[in-house]
Design an enzyme around this catalytic site. Structure first.
Site, PDB file in Angstrom:
ATOM      1  N   GLU A   1       0.849  -1.229  -0.044  1.00  0.00           N
ATOM      2  CA  GLU A   1      -0.061  -0.085  -0.263  1.00  0.00           C
ATOM      3  C   GLU A   1       0.801   1.186  -0.001  1.00  0.00           C
ATOM      4  O   GLU A   1       0.844   2.053   0.813  1.00  0.00           O
ATOM      5  CB  GLU A   1      -1.039  -0.026   1.054  1.00  0.00           C
ATOM      6  CG  GLU A   1      -1.876  -1.120   1.127  1.00  0.00           C
ATOM      7  CD  GLU A   1      -3.240  -1.023   2.441  1.00  0.00           C
ATOM      8  OE1 GLU A   1      -2.746  -0.070   3.119  1.00  0.00           O
ATOM      9  OE2 GLU A   1      -4.095  -1.726   2.018  1.00  0.00           O
TER      10      GLU A   1
ATOM     11  N   GLU B   1      -5.236  -8.359   0.714  1.00  0.00           N
ATOM     12  CA  GLU B   1      -6.055  -8.294   1.946  1.00  0.00           C
ATOM     13  C   GLU B   1      -7.263  -7.740   1.884  1.00  0.00           C
ATOM     14  O   GLU B   1      -7.979  -7.255   0.506  1.00  0.00           O
ATOM     15  CB  GLU B   1      -5.349  -6.823   2.826  1.00  0.00           C
ATOM     16  CG  GLU B   1      -4.178  -7.072   3.274  1.00  0.00           C
ATOM     17  CD  GLU B   1      -3.521  -5.761   4.059  1.00  0.00           C
ATOM     18  OE1 GLU B   1      -4.450  -4.925   4.446  1.00  0.00           O
ATOM     19  OE2 GLU B   1      -2.360  -5.609   3.936  1.00  0.00           O
TER      20      GLU B   1
HETATM   21  C1  BGP Z   1      -3.987  -1.887   5.548  1.00  0.00           C
HETATM   22  C2  BGP Z   1      -2.812  -2.258   5.947  1.00  0.00           C
HETATM   23  C3  BGP Z   1      -2.823  -3.394   7.181  1.00  0.00           C
HETATM   24  C4  BGP Z   1      -4.004  -3.243   7.987  1.00  0.00           C
HETATM   25  C5  BGP Z   1      -5.143  -2.886   7.502  1.00  0.00           C
HETATM   26  C6  BGP Z   1      -6.519  -2.585   8.353  1.00  0.00           C
HETATM   27  O1  BGP Z   1      -4.344  -0.628   5.019  1.00  0.00           O
HETATM   28  O2  BGP Z   1      -2.198  -2.670   4.871  1.00  0.00           O
HETATM   29  O3  BGP Z   1      -1.755  -3.221   7.611  1.00  0.00           O
HETATM   30  O4  BGP Z   1      -3.754  -2.227   9.117  1.00  0.00           O
HETATM   31  O5  BGP Z   1      -5.270  -1.880   6.610  1.00  0.00           O
HETATM   32  O6  BGP Z   1      -6.390  -1.219   8.715  1.00  0.00           O
HETATM   33  P1  BGP Z   1      -6.773  -0.728  10.242  1.00  0.00           P
HETATM   34  O7  BGP Z   1      -5.977  -1.322  11.363  1.00  0.00           O
HETATM   35  O8  BGP Z   1      -6.307   0.695  10.284  1.00  0.00           O
HETATM   36  O9  BGP Z   1      -8.269  -1.026  10.403  1.00  0.00           O
END
Ligand code: BGP
Length: 471
Positions: A163, A370
């Protein structure tokens, strides 16, 4: 019929799971420093202990095996390998990742290795401001070369930068991640260096003849227009240019999208492209596009009516300077969709939109790196967690994948975020994503005991069945 080798997986990132942040020869990362400063994270939580994957990896991998996971995406912490970002290698770090990789392979779980998931060595930030300086490119490629040499014979799937759009936007525009800046030109500069580093990392992979597949992962939230008013449609077009194609075109075509470049130029923002850069970008073509999908966004024109979206992190919102893009598009609210506890839209159709748009524009295989639901889970007195909302979220998103596949999208795998509950950058331990409940909170790490949630068993059956649909 879906390929038997479809990578049913789950994902994580070093800083969010490992712990042992100051031990075993690891250097400090920018996140170690950032999370120490009062007010930067929810209740000042850090990844110092996280969920202690460093010590519990065998237990966690045994749980993965029990679930039948086919792939596990994890990241390597750059300062655990190179405590100063370059120079001396920390052998203990190499040994740790070798152990994790071997344990996964022994249990028939395909390792998907993310090279960079935001924990930049702090020395590089201090020495030359990290991503803002071109020196980062060579340092990053040198780090990659070490990983390719050490793990290239056993890891087949590699994710370069996780990301890039998020770590640059949150770090240099939204004032929410290190180095906590709100300056659009600095963002574009840092982002250009990241593009070069990403492309050169892929070229190095090819040069070294690593027998695997490599690509970046991108947080794609498809843009919708707030209304049928053509001003809103144009606003959504601009958002798509500047928040999606601005990265995806560079990764896949090796060039910045023309319209995005002009939109920025009109606001006095220039991308610092030097001679030879485009050639570097064009040579770094990925094998697949990693897609992180959580939600879709709605945009309106600054000249039409409509509510403005307010984000909802656990942390205090930071001061953001006016951005050049504010004259083009404003994020608004999608009233047709339900939202999560954190006000993120729940939009499985948006995943189909994402997969179709990427396929139509680029025709590249996609690895979903993800997807998942962050929620407040409850450990009941009987030690169970009934996360039916998570099951519903993942189920509808897998159905969206199946629809996209029927239309010819080539999807090679699906990693949920996340396998275990873990440290959420700005939301401490309250926002949970895992199939495994990890018993800790912001105040205390307790015993870090692991409990299987209802979704654990449900996903086990999905994997067994190779999907949701009948096959
Ligand atoms: C993405 C990242 C992850 C994870 C996920 C959820 O942007 O790659 O590392 O954190 O989001 O985000 P959050 O924990 O802010 O809900």
């Amino acid at each position: 019929m879906r390929n038997k080798n479809f990578l049913w997986g789950s994902a994580s990132a070093a800083y969010q799971i490992e712990g042992e942040a100051y031990n075993h020869g690891k250097g400090l990362s920018i996140w170690d420093e950032y999370s120490k400063i009062d007010g930067n994270t929810f209740k000042n939580t850090t990844g110092e202990v996280a969920i202690d994957f460093y010590n519990k990896y065998k237990e966690d991998i045994a749980l993965m095996k029990e679930q039948g996971l086919k792939a596990y995406r994890f990241s390597v912490s750059w300062p655990r390998i190179l405590p100063n970002g370059r120079g001396e290698i920390n052998q203990e770090g190499i040994d740790f990742y070798n152990n994790v990789i071997d344990e996964l392979i022994k249990n028939n779980i395909e390792p998907i290795l993310t090279i960079y998931h935001w924990d930049l060595p702090n020395t590089l930030q201090e020495e030359y401001q990290g991503w803002e300086d071109r020196r980062i490119v060579d340092d990053f490629v040198n780090y990659c070369e070490i990983l390719y040499k050490e793990f290239g014979h056993k890891v087949k799937y590699w994710v370069t930068l996780n990301e890039q759009n998020i770590f640059t936007t949150l770090g240099y525009v939204l004032n929410l991640h290190p180095p906590k800046v709100s300056d659009y030109q600095r963002f574009v500069n840092a982002n250009h260096n990241a593009n070069l580093a990403q492309a050169k990392a892929i070229s190095k992979f090819r040069q070294m003849n690593i027998r695997g597949k490599i690509g970046p992962s991108f947080a794609y939230s498809p843009s919708y227009a707030k209304s049928e008013n053509s001003l809103d449609v144009l606003a959504a077009e601009d958002a798509q240019e500047l928040t999606d194609w601005f990265w995806l075109d560079v990764y896949i075509k090796g060039e910045y999208p023309k319209i995005a470049v002009e939109l920025l130029r009109k606001k006095g923002i220039e991308i610092p492209i030097e001679n030879g850069d485009i050639d570097v970008l064009k040579k770094g073509k990925p094998d697949f596009m990693g897609l992180n999908y959580y939600q879709s966004f709605v945009y309106k024109s600054p000249n039409t009516k409509g509510e403005v979206y307010k984000s909802n992190n656990n942390t205090v919102s930071q001061k953001i300077n006016k951005q050049p893009t504010d004259d083009y598009f404003i994020q608004s609210i999608n009233k047709t969709l339900e939202v999560t506890d954190w006000n993120w839209t729940i939009d499985p159709n948006g995943l189909e939109v994402a997969l179709r748009r990427i396929t139509s524009r680029y025709g590249i295989p996609i690895l979903i790196t993800e997807n998942g639901l962050g929620a407040i889970d409850k450990l009941e007195d009987n030690q169970k967690i009934y996360d039916d909302y998570r099951i519903a979220y993942i189920k509808t998103h897998i159905e969206a994948i199946e629809k996209a596949e029927e239309l010819g999208c080539n999807i090679i795998g699906y990693c949920t975020w996340s396998f275990q509950d873990l440290f959420s950058w700005l939301n401490g331990y309250q926002k949970r994503y895992g199939f495994i409940y990890v018993d800790r909170d912001e105040k205390s790490q307790k015993e870090l005991k692991r409990y299987k949630k209802k979704s654990f068993y449900w996903y086990r059956d999905i994997i067994k069945n190779n999907g949701v649909g009948k096959r």
